[in-house]
Enzyme design. Structure first.
Site, PDB file in Angstrom:
ATOM      1  N   GLY A   8     -38.834  13.942 -21.313  1.00 22.08           N
ATOM      2  CA  GLY A   8     -38.329  13.821 -22.523  1.00 22.08           C
ATOM      3  C   GLY A   8     -39.488  12.867 -23.456  1.00 22.08           C
ATOM      4  O   GLY A   8     -39.105  12.125 -24.252  1.00 22.08           O
ATOM      5  N   GLY A  11     -40.064  12.737 -27.497  1.00 21.49           N
ATOM      6  CA  GLY A  11     -38.883  12.128 -28.328  1.00 21.49           C
ATOM      7  C   GLY A  11     -38.984  10.867 -28.845  1.00 21.49           C
ATOM      8  O   GLY A  11     -40.301  10.326 -28.717  1.00 21.49           O
ATOM      9  N   GLN A  12     -38.246  10.330 -29.578  1.00 22.88           N
ATOM     10  CA  GLN A  12     -38.380   8.987 -30.388  1.00 22.88           C
ATOM     11  C   GLN A  12     -38.962   7.887 -29.440  1.00 22.88           C
ATOM     12  O   GLN A  12     -39.847   7.366 -29.874  1.00 22.88           O
ATOM     13  CB  GLN A  12     -37.026   8.472 -30.921  1.00 22.88           C
ATOM     14  N   ASP A  53     -38.897  21.833 -17.523  1.00 26.13           N
ATOM     15  CA  ASP A  53     -37.453  21.745 -18.084  1.00 26.13           C
ATOM     16  C   ASP A  53     -36.749  20.940 -17.245  1.00 26.13           C
ATOM     17  O   ASP A  53     -36.757  21.142 -15.969  1.00 26.13           O
ATOM     18  CB  ASP A  53     -36.741  23.046 -18.121  1.00 26.13           C
ATOM     19  N   TYR A 142     -21.261  12.554 -25.803  1.00 23.92           N
ATOM     20  CA  TYR A 142     -22.503  11.583 -25.657  1.00 23.92           C
ATOM     21  C   TYR A 142     -22.058  10.536 -25.033  1.00 23.92           C
ATOM     22  O   TYR A 142     -22.629  10.218 -23.714  1.00 23.92           O
ATOM     23  CB  TYR A 142     -23.223  11.433 -26.827  1.00 23.92           C
ATOM     24  N   LYS A 146     -22.938   9.333 -20.943  1.00 24.38           N
ATOM     25  CA  LYS A 146     -23.627   8.042 -20.594  1.00 24.38           C
ATOM     26  C   LYS A 146     -22.963   7.346 -19.671  1.00 24.38           C
ATOM     27  O   LYS A 146     -23.452   6.693 -18.761  1.00 24.38           O
ATOM     28  CB  LYS A 146     -23.783   7.331 -21.998  1.00 24.38           C
ATOM     29  N   ILE A 172     -32.090   2.317 -32.294  1.00 24.83           N
ATOM     30  CA  ILE A 172     -33.387   2.060 -31.994  1.00 24.83           C
ATOM     31  C   ILE A 172     -34.391   2.463 -33.227  1.00 24.83           C
ATOM     32  O   ILE A 172     -34.307   3.368 -33.743  1.00 24.83           O
ATOM     33  CB  ILE A 172     -34.300   2.713 -30.881  1.00 24.83           C
TER      34      ILE A 172
HETATM   35  C1  AKB Z   1     -27.208   7.543 -31.297  1.00 20.07           C
HETATM   36  O1  AKB Z   1     -26.941   7.194 -32.501  1.00 20.07           O
HETATM   37  O2  AKB Z   1     -26.511   8.340 -30.840  1.00 20.07           O
HETATM   38  C2  AKB Z   1     -28.172   6.830 -30.535  1.00 20.07           C
HETATM   39  C3  AKB Z   1     -27.496   5.847 -29.656  1.00 20.07           C
HETATM   40  C4  AKB Z   1     -26.998   4.505 -30.088  1.00 20.07           C
HETATM   41  O3  AKB Z   1     -27.343   5.923 -28.480  1.00 20.07           O
HETATM   42  N1  AKB Z   1     -29.040   6.181 -31.240  1.00 20.07           N
END
Ligand code: AKB
Length: 315
Positions: A8, A11-12, A53, A142, A146, A172
Site C-alpha cells: 500500500g 497511499g496517504q 496485489d 472497518y 481492525k 493522520i
Molecule cells: C478513518 O477515518 O477511517 C481513518 C482512521 C482513523 O482509521 N483515518
C-alpha cells in the site's frame, strides 16, 4: 528491520513512509508495493518497487523471496466511511492482506507492522481517556476488521513466533498524499481549502472530538514500535497512540490565527457523523509511553503552522 516490504505504498501513509524508511535503512532495503494507484516518481526512482496485489498470496511469497524480505509494513486498507459503502469488499481487502502478510512472515520468521485505528473502538467503549485494554465492539466493518486484524496478529505471534506489532493510529494529518474514504479526512481537507479558498464546509459537527496526529509523528511511531526492545513489550497489537484531540471549532480557530478571513460552515454527513460519534474523544497512551517510550512532538499549534507553510508553497 533489514529488508522491508511496504504494502500500500501509494497511499496517504505509504507515500511518506517509504522515503522515511529509505533514509533510515537505505534505498535498496525498502521495497514499495502498489497496485492501481501509481507511486510518486521520487519513490519509483529511488529504490525497488513492485506492482502487485496484496491479496494474491503466491505473488506476495515470490516478492518476499526475491527481495529477501524480513519485515512487512501492511498499509493496505479500505477506510471507515468507504467501507460502509461496500462491507464485503472492505472485509476482504482488510482481512486477506493481513492474513497473507502474517502467513508469509511465518515462513521466514519475520516481522509484520499493521496499523490499527481509533476505529477499532465502538459506542460502548469509554469515550474519554480510552484505556489500552477495554471493551471493543466497533460499529463499522472497518472497525471490526481492525479488531480482527489485531487479534490475528497476536495469534500469529503467540502461535508461530511472528514478530507482529502495531499501533492504533488516530486521524493522520498530512500534506503529501490526500487520504481517501476516512471519517477523519476533514482535518486534512480543511488545510487545503484554507489555502485554496479561505473557506471550508465541514462534514462533522462542532463538538465532535477525535484523536489526531501529524504525519511526522505517525512515521516515527511506526519505526519506534518496530525497533522497540521486545522484552519490554507487554502489549503488541496494538498500542493506543495519539498526539492531540480537537473538534472542528478548534482546528478552525487555529487556522484563523494565520488566515483571519477563513470561514467554516457545517454540512454534516450523517454516515461520517455516526462513525465519529462511536469513536473515542481521546485515548490514553500510557502503555505506549511505558513500554517503548512513545512521545508525540506535534500539537495542534505546531502542526497548523507547518501544514499551512507547506501547503502555501505546494498549492
Ligand atoms: C478513518 O477515518 O477511517 C481513518 C482512521 C482513523 O482509521 N483515518
Amino acid at each position: 528491520m533489514k529488508n522491508i516490504l511496504v504494502l500500500g505504498a501509494a497511499g496517504q501513509i505509504g507515500s511518506e513512509l517509504v522515503p522515511y524508511l529509505r533514509n533510515i535503512y537505505g534505498n535498496h532495503a525498502v521495497v514499495a508495493a502498489y497496485r492501481s494507484t501509481p507511486l510518486p516518481e521520487a519513490i519509483m526512482e529511488s529504490g525497488p518497487c513492485e506492482n502487485m496485489d496484496a491479496l494474491e498470496a503466491a505473488k506476495l511469497h515470490e516478492i518476499v523471496k526475491k527481495h529477501k524480505i524480513d519485515s512487512i509494513i501492511n498499509l493496505v486498507a479500505v477506510l471507515s466511511a468507504k467501507g460502509e459503502g461496500n462491507p464485503p469488499l472492505a472485509w476482504k481487502i482488510n482481512m486477506e492482506s493481513q492474513l497473507n502478510a502474517l502467513e508469509v512472515m511465518r515462513e521466514v520468521k519475520g516481522a509484520v507492522f499493521t496499523p490499527s485505528s481509533i476505529g477499532a473502538f465502538g459506542p460502548t467503549t469509554p469515550m474519554d481517556n480510552t484505556p489500552q485494554d477495554t471493551l471493543m465492539r466497533p460499529s463499522t466493518v472497518y472497525g471490526i476488521s481492525k479488531v480482527a486484524a489485531e487479534l490475528l496478529a497476536d495469534y500469529y505471534h503467540l502461535k508461530f513466533g511472528v514478530d507482529a506489532r502495531g499501533v492504533r493510529y488516530p486521524g493522520i494529518i498530512s500534506n503529501v498524499t490526500l487520504p481517501g474514504g476516512g471519517t477523519t479526512d476533514y482535518a486534512v481537507e480543511i488545510y487545503y481549502e484554507a489555502i485554496k479558498s479561505k473557506s471550508y464546509t465541514c462534514n462533522l459537527g462542532a463538538g465532535t472530538f477525535l484523536d489526531m496526529m501529524y504525519m511526522p509523528d505517525a512515521l516515527r511511531a511506526c519505526v519506534e514500535i518496530m525497533e522497540a526492545d521486545p522484552s519490554k513489550l507487554i502489549h503488541r497489537n496494538c498500542f493506543n497512540v495519539t498526539a492531540m484531540s480537537f473538534d472542528p471549532e478548534m482546528i478552525s480557530a487555529e487556522i484563523k490565527k494565520h488566515i483571519p478571513e477563513f470561514r467554516m460552515e457545517y454540512k454534516v454527513d450523517p454516515i461520517k457523523q455516526a462513525i465519529a460519534n462511536s469513536w473515542p474523544n481521546s485515548m490514553d497512551q500510557t502503555s505506549a509511553q511505558q513500554e517503548w517510550n512513545w512521545k508525540p512532538e506535534y500539537n495542534l499549534k505546531s502542526m497548523t503552522e507547518d501544514m499551512l507553510k507547506v501547503l502555501a508553497k505546494k498549492l
